[in-house]
Scaffold this motif. Structure first.
Motif, PDB file in Angstrom:
ATOM      1  N   LEU A  87       0.816  -1.225   0.000  1.00  0.00           N
ATOM      2  CA  LEU A  87       0.000   0.000   0.000  1.00  0.00           C
ATOM      3  C   LEU A  87       0.847   1.270   0.000  1.00  0.00           C
ATOM      4  N   ARG A  88       2.033   1.217   0.627  1.00  0.00           N
ATOM      5  CA  ARG A  88       2.797   2.445   0.854  1.00  0.00           C
ATOM      6  C   ARG A  88       4.151   2.486   0.171  1.00  0.00           C
ATOM      7  N   LYS A  89       4.482   1.466  -0.655  1.00  0.00           N
ATOM      8  CA  LYS A  89       5.838   1.467  -1.238  1.00  0.00           C
ATOM      9  C   LYS A  89       6.036   2.652  -2.189  1.00  0.00           C
ATOM     10  N   HIS A  90       4.945   3.149  -2.794  1.00  0.00           N
ATOM     11  CA  HIS A  90       5.089   4.313  -3.677  1.00  0.00           C
ATOM     12  C   HIS A  90       5.508   5.557  -2.901  1.00  0.00           C
ATOM     13  N   LYS A  91       5.388   5.502  -1.559  1.00  0.00           N
ATOM     14  CA  LYS A  91       5.840   6.634  -0.732  1.00  0.00           C
ATOM     15  C   LYS A  91       7.262   6.408  -0.227  1.00  0.00           C
ATOM     16  N   GLY A  92       7.903   5.324  -0.686  1.00  0.00           N
ATOM     17  CA  GLY A  92       9.303   5.079  -0.332  1.00  0.00           C
ATOM     18  C   GLY A  92       9.505   4.284   0.937  1.00  0.00           C
ATOM     19  N   ALA A 128      -4.190  11.215  20.151  1.00  0.00           N
ATOM     20  CA  ALA A 128      -4.753  12.394  19.484  1.00  0.00           C
ATOM     21  C   ALA A 128      -5.390  11.965  18.158  1.00  0.00           C
ATOM     22  N   THR A 129      -6.359  12.746  17.726  1.00  0.00           N
ATOM     23  CA  THR A 129      -7.138  12.406  16.521  1.00  0.00           C
ATOM     24  C   THR A 129      -6.260  12.145  15.288  1.00  0.00           C
ATOM     25  N   GLY A 130      -5.242  12.972  15.085  1.00  0.00           N
ATOM     26  CA  GLY A 130      -4.373  12.799  13.916  1.00  0.00           C
ATOM     27  C   GLY A 130      -3.767  11.405  13.852  1.00  0.00           C
ATOM     28  N   VAL A 132      -5.101   8.655  14.941  1.00  0.00           N
ATOM     29  CA  VAL A 132      -6.140   7.689  14.540  1.00  0.00           C
ATOM     30  C   VAL A 132      -6.428   7.844  13.040  1.00  0.00           C
ATOM     31  N   LEU A 133      -6.399   9.095  12.574  1.00  0.00           N
ATOM     32  CA  LEU A 133      -6.763   9.358  11.173  1.00  0.00           C
ATOM     33  C   LEU A 133      -5.723   8.860  10.179  1.00  0.00           C
ATOM     34  N   ARG A 134      -4.434   9.043  10.503  1.00  0.00           N
ATOM     35  CA  ARG A 134      -3.382   8.747   9.514  1.00  0.00           C
ATOM     36  C   ARG A 134      -3.440   7.307   9.007  1.00  0.00           C
ATOM     37  N   ALA A 136      -5.919   5.294   9.008  1.00  0.00           N
ATOM     38  CA  ALA A 136      -7.195   5.134   8.278  1.00  0.00           C
ATOM     39  C   ALA A 136      -7.055   5.681   6.862  1.00  0.00           C
ATOM     40  N   PHE A 137      -6.449   6.862   6.716  1.00  0.00           N
ATOM     41  CA  PHE A 137      -6.267   7.460   5.380  1.00  0.00           C
ATOM     42  C   PHE A 137      -5.323   6.616   4.527  1.00  0.00           C
ATOM     43  N   GLN A 138      -4.283   6.082   5.162  1.00  0.00           N
ATOM     44  CA  GLN A 138      -3.268   5.351   4.397  1.00  0.00           C
ATOM     45  C   GLN A 138      -3.725   3.940   4.021  1.00  0.00           C
ATOM     46  N   THR A 148     -12.973  14.134   0.563  1.00  0.00           N
ATOM     47  CA  THR A 148     -12.651  14.712   1.878  1.00  0.00           C
ATOM     48  C   THR A 148     -13.354  13.935   2.983  1.00  0.00           C
ATOM     49  N   VAL A 149     -12.568  13.240   3.787  1.00  0.00           N
ATOM     50  CA  VAL A 149     -13.124  12.592   4.984  1.00  0.00           C
ATOM     51  C   VAL A 149     -13.371  13.691   6.021  1.00  0.00           C
ATOM     52  N   SER A 150     -14.467  13.589   6.721  1.00  0.00           N
ATOM     53  CA  SER A 150     -14.765  14.567   7.768  1.00  0.00           C
ATOM     54  C   SER A 150     -15.386  13.833   8.953  1.00  0.00           C
ATOM     55  N   CYS A 173     -15.936  18.653  13.361  1.00  0.00           N
ATOM     56  CA  CYS A 173     -15.362  19.056  14.642  1.00  0.00           C
ATOM     57  C   CYS A 173     -14.044  18.354  14.911  1.00  0.00           C
ATOM     58  N   ALA A 174     -13.517  17.589  13.928  1.00  0.00           N
ATOM     59  CA  ALA A 174     -12.333  16.781  14.246  1.00  0.00           C
ATOM     60  C   ALA A 174     -11.296  16.630  13.147  1.00  0.00           C
ATOM     61  N   VAL A 175     -11.614  16.874  11.885  1.00  0.00           N
ATOM     62  CA  VAL A 175     -10.660  16.449  10.843  1.00  0.00           C
ATOM     63  C   VAL A 175     -10.013  17.606  10.080  1.00  0.00           C
ATOM     64  N   ASN A 176     -10.802  18.429   9.402  1.00  0.00           N
ATOM     65  CA  ASN A 176     -10.245  19.376   8.417  1.00  0.00           C
ATOM     66  C   ASN A 176     -10.038  20.767   9.030  1.00  0.00           C
ATOM     67  N   PRO A 177      -8.769  21.142   9.247  1.00  0.00           N
ATOM     68  CA  PRO A 177      -8.518  22.411   9.945  1.00  0.00           C
ATOM     69  C   PRO A 177      -9.092  23.640   9.232  1.00  0.00           C
TER      70      PRO A 177
HETATM   71  C1  LIG Z   1      -6.068  14.675   9.141  1.00  0.00           C
HETATM   72  C2  LIG Z   1      -4.635  15.006   9.361  1.00  0.00           C
HETATM   73  C3  LIG Z   1      -4.093  14.074  10.429  1.00  0.00           C
HETATM   74  C4  LIG Z   1      -3.802  14.832   8.102  1.00  0.00           C
HETATM   75  O1  LIG Z   1      -2.466  14.921   8.484  1.00  0.00           O
HETATM   76  P1  LIG Z   1      -1.285  15.525   7.609  1.00  0.00           P
HETATM   77  O2  LIG Z   1      -0.021  15.281   8.309  1.00  0.00           O
HETATM   78  O3  LIG Z   1      -1.619  16.912   7.286  1.00  0.00           O
HETATM   79  O4  LIG Z   1      -1.366  14.607   6.434  1.00  0.00           O
HETATM   80  P2  LIG Z   1      -1.176  14.871   4.917  1.00  0.00           P
HETATM   81  O5  LIG Z   1      -1.813  16.138   4.442  1.00  0.00           O
HETATM   82  O6  LIG Z   1       0.258  14.627   4.627  1.00  0.00           O
HETATM   83  O7  LIG Z   1      -2.018  13.646   4.431  1.00  0.00           O
HETATM   84  C5  LIG Z   1      -1.738  12.315   4.816  1.00  0.00           C
HETATM   85  C6  LIG Z   1      -2.635  11.459   3.991  1.00  0.00           C
HETATM   86  O8  LIG Z   1      -3.985  11.634   4.418  1.00  0.00           O
HETATM   87  C7  LIG Z   1      -4.784  12.092   3.319  1.00  0.00           C
HETATM   88  N1  LIG Z   1      -5.744  13.049   3.870  1.00  0.00           N
HETATM   89  C8  LIG Z   1      -5.479  14.111   4.648  1.00  0.00           C
HETATM   90  N2  LIG Z   1      -6.645  14.709   4.987  1.00  0.00           N
HETATM   91  C9  LIG Z   1      -7.641  14.006   4.400  1.00  0.00           C
HETATM   92  C10 LIG Z   1      -9.068  14.128   4.386  1.00  0.00           C
HETATM   93  N3  LIG Z   1      -9.702  15.061   5.062  1.00  0.00           N
HETATM   94  N4  LIG Z   1      -9.760  13.224   3.674  1.00  0.00           N
HETATM   95  C11 LIG Z   1      -9.151  12.241   2.995  1.00  0.00           C
HETATM   96  N5  LIG Z   1      -7.808  12.063   2.988  1.00  0.00           N
HETATM   97  C12 LIG Z   1      -7.070  12.948   3.682  1.00  0.00           C
HETATM   98  C13 LIG Z   1      -3.819  12.716   2.340  1.00  0.00           C
HETATM   99  O9  LIG Z   1      -4.345  12.640   1.042  1.00  0.00           O
HETATM  100  C14 LIG Z   1      -2.602  11.836   2.513  1.00  0.00           C
HETATM  101  O10 LIG Z   1      -2.711  10.629   1.795  1.00  0.00           O
HETATM  102  P3  LIG Z   1      -1.387   9.900   1.251  1.00  0.00           P
HETATM  103  O11 LIG Z   1      -0.438   9.776   2.402  1.00  0.00           O
HETATM  104  O12 LIG Z   1      -1.898   8.582   0.765  1.00  0.00           O
HETATM  105  O13 LIG Z   1      -0.884  10.807   0.178  1.00  0.00           O
HETATM  106  C15 LIG Z   1      -4.524  16.497   9.743  1.00  0.00           C
HETATM  107  O14 LIG Z   1      -5.304  17.212   8.847  1.00  0.00           O
HETATM  108  C16 LIG Z   1      -4.934  16.794  11.128  1.00  0.00           C
HETATM  109  O15 LIG Z   1      -4.133  16.686  12.025  1.00  0.00           O
HETATM  110  N6  LIG Z   1      -6.240  17.217  11.328  1.00  0.00           N
HETATM  111  C17 LIG Z   1      -6.708  17.715  12.591  1.00  0.00           C
HETATM  112  C18 LIG Z   1      -6.953  16.622  13.572  1.00  0.00           C
HETATM  113  C19 LIG Z   1      -7.162  17.231  14.914  1.00  0.00           C
HETATM  114  O16 LIG Z   1      -6.202  17.587  15.575  1.00  0.00           O
HETATM  115  N7  LIG Z   1      -8.418  17.403  15.329  1.00  0.00           N
HETATM  116  C20 LIG Z   1      -8.762  18.091  16.537  1.00  0.00           C
HETATM  117  C21 LIG Z   1      -9.173  17.189  17.653  1.00  0.00           C
HETATM  118  S1  LIG Z   1     -10.505  16.147  17.259  1.00  0.00           S
END
Ligand SMILES: CC(C)(COP(=O)(O)OP(=O)(O)OC[C@H]1O[C@@H](n2cnc3c(N)ncnc32)[C@H](O)[C@@H]1OP(=O)(O)O)[C@@H](O)C(=O)NCCC(=O)NCCS
Ligand SMILES: CC(=O)OP(=O)(O)O
Length: 332
Positions: A87-92, A128-130, A132-134, A136-138, A148-150, A173-177
């Motif tokens: 899944l991740r070899k394209h990222k090195g 922390a949320t980040g 858990v999210l990383r 899942a995204f990868q 956009t996951v939210s 309230c948790a994902v997209n800054p």
């Molecule tokens: C979500 C989050 C962890 C992404 O982290 P990041 O270090 O900025 O990650 P990147 O932008 O390098 O993206 C990492 C991967 O996730 C994917 N991604 C990031 N945000 C995404 C989103 N909203 N939906 C879908 N994919 C997303 C990117 O496409 C990337 O995929 P890839 O590695 O396959 O290329 C970051 O946006 C974050 O920390 N959000 C806030 C979380 C938080 O603190 N919430 C408050 C408390 S609940």
């Protein structure tokens, strides 16, 4: 409507296997015992077997029927390493890095879902949320058609005059800054879908701002106005309106005064915040000052049910979010 009891009953009707990645957290061990006793889901806890058993004895809870897997010492490691490497070899990434990654419980749990060894995951009590999210995204990535996951919070208010008998959905309230207008439109549409699919709402979505229908001028307001336009174009069947202030969204008399033409103003059951600062602060204020139950963040737009907890969660919050995760897994 006891919405949280309803989720537990729905979860119990067809048991799903849910992974808890944080076996060293007291609330997680207690929640696992409660869920097993109430037959809400089948639970797998990740962590050290002896430590988890000792902790359960110390807390006076039974873990009979709960599976415990140690990611450091699991028969799945080689399989997960190879899959994750692909899944991740394209990222090195190297194979050694892949093996190290999948021994992390959050990655291990996500790999269990990816390889169909579990149906869903709940984590975030100790992470922390980040974090858990990383994974899942990868690993599981986004659902078809989603970019956009939210996240959504189900807010169960003491005051039953708001939303649907006191139940509302807040997002994001948790994902997209700092969502741009396209992302904000997608968040609104995803949240309407969540409100419909989990709560059977007829969603009435208010796009929040510090301005109501042009009462203030600022680029942040423009972002919300543009998002409303895009959401209308992309989902013309949905009731989405704004930009509007929270009082106009929630209070009928204020809605009539500030946005008399809107069919959402004063009647909203879904609130979409303009950015993560306002969304995260907003939900925690309602939870703590108004004594609301805040269940989530429920991730929306992922290809599999993985949900986050606040580090401030209670045992009951873990149980409730697990029931919702199981219902999402049933619906897949
Ligand atoms: C979500 C989050 C962890 C992404 O982290 P990041 O270090 O900025 O990650 P990147 O932008 O390098 O993206 C990492 C991967 O996730 C994917 N991604 C990031 N945000 C995404 C989103 N909203 N939906 C879908 N994919 C997303 C990117 O496409 C990337 O995929 P890839 O590695 O396959 O290329 C970051 O946006 C974050 O920390 N959000 C806030 C979380 C938080 O603190 N919430 C408050 C408390 S609940
Ligand atoms: C959702 C959330 O705010 O999580 P935490 O409290 O863990 O940062």
């Amino acid at each position: 409507m006891d919405v949280l009891k309803n989720f537990k009953e729905r979860a119990a009707s067809k048991l799903q296997k849910i992974v808890f990645a944080e076996g060293d957290d007291e609330r997680i061990v207690k929640a696992a015992a409660e869920i097993e006793a109430e037959k809400i889901a089948e639970i797998v806890i990740l962590g050290n077997l002896e430590s988890i058993k000792e902790a359960a004895a110390e807390y006076g809870v039974e873990l009979d029927g709960v599976e415990i897997i140690d990611p450091e010492d699991s028969e799945y490691i080689a399989e997960f390493r190879d899959e994750f490497y692909q899944l991740r070899k394209h990222k090195g990434i190297t194979k050694a890095e892949a093996e190290k990654a999948v021994k992390d419980p959050l990655y291990f749990g996500t790999m269990m879902i990816y390889t169909d060894k579990a149906d869903g995951m709940v984590a975030g009590a100790a992470n922390a949320t980040g974090n858990v999210l990383r994974p899942a995204f990868q690993i599981v990535k986004t659902a078809e058609g989603i970019s956009t996951v939210s996240s959504a919070l189900i807010m169960v208010l003491k005051d039953k005059s708001f939303g649907e008998e006191g139940v509302m959905v807040f997002s994001d309230c948790a994902v997209n800054p700092a969502p741009n207008s396209e992302q904000l439109a997608e968040i609104a549409i995803s949240t309407a879908d969540t409100a419909k699919s989990l709560l059977d709402f007829d969603p009435k979505v208010a796009m929040l701002s510090f301005s109501t229908m042009g009462s203030a001028c600022h680029e942040n307001v423009d972002n919300v106005r543009e998002a409303v336009k895009i959401a209308h174009e992309n989902a013309p069947h949905l009731k989405i309106d704004g930009e509007m202030q929270a009082d106009a969204a929630l209070v009928e008399s204020v809605g009539q005064r500030k946005a008399p033409e809107s069919e959402i103003a004063g009647r909203a059951n879904v609130l979409v915040f303009p950015d993560l600062q306002s969304g995260n602060i907003g939900y925690k204020l309602v939870q703590r000052l108004a004594g609301a139950d805040a269940v989530g963040p429920i991730l929306q737009g992922l290809a599999a049910p993985i949900n986050d907890l606040s580090r401030g969660c209670s045992v009951e919050d873990v149980v409730n979010l697990t029931a919702i995760t199981a219902v999402q897994a049933q619906n897949k």
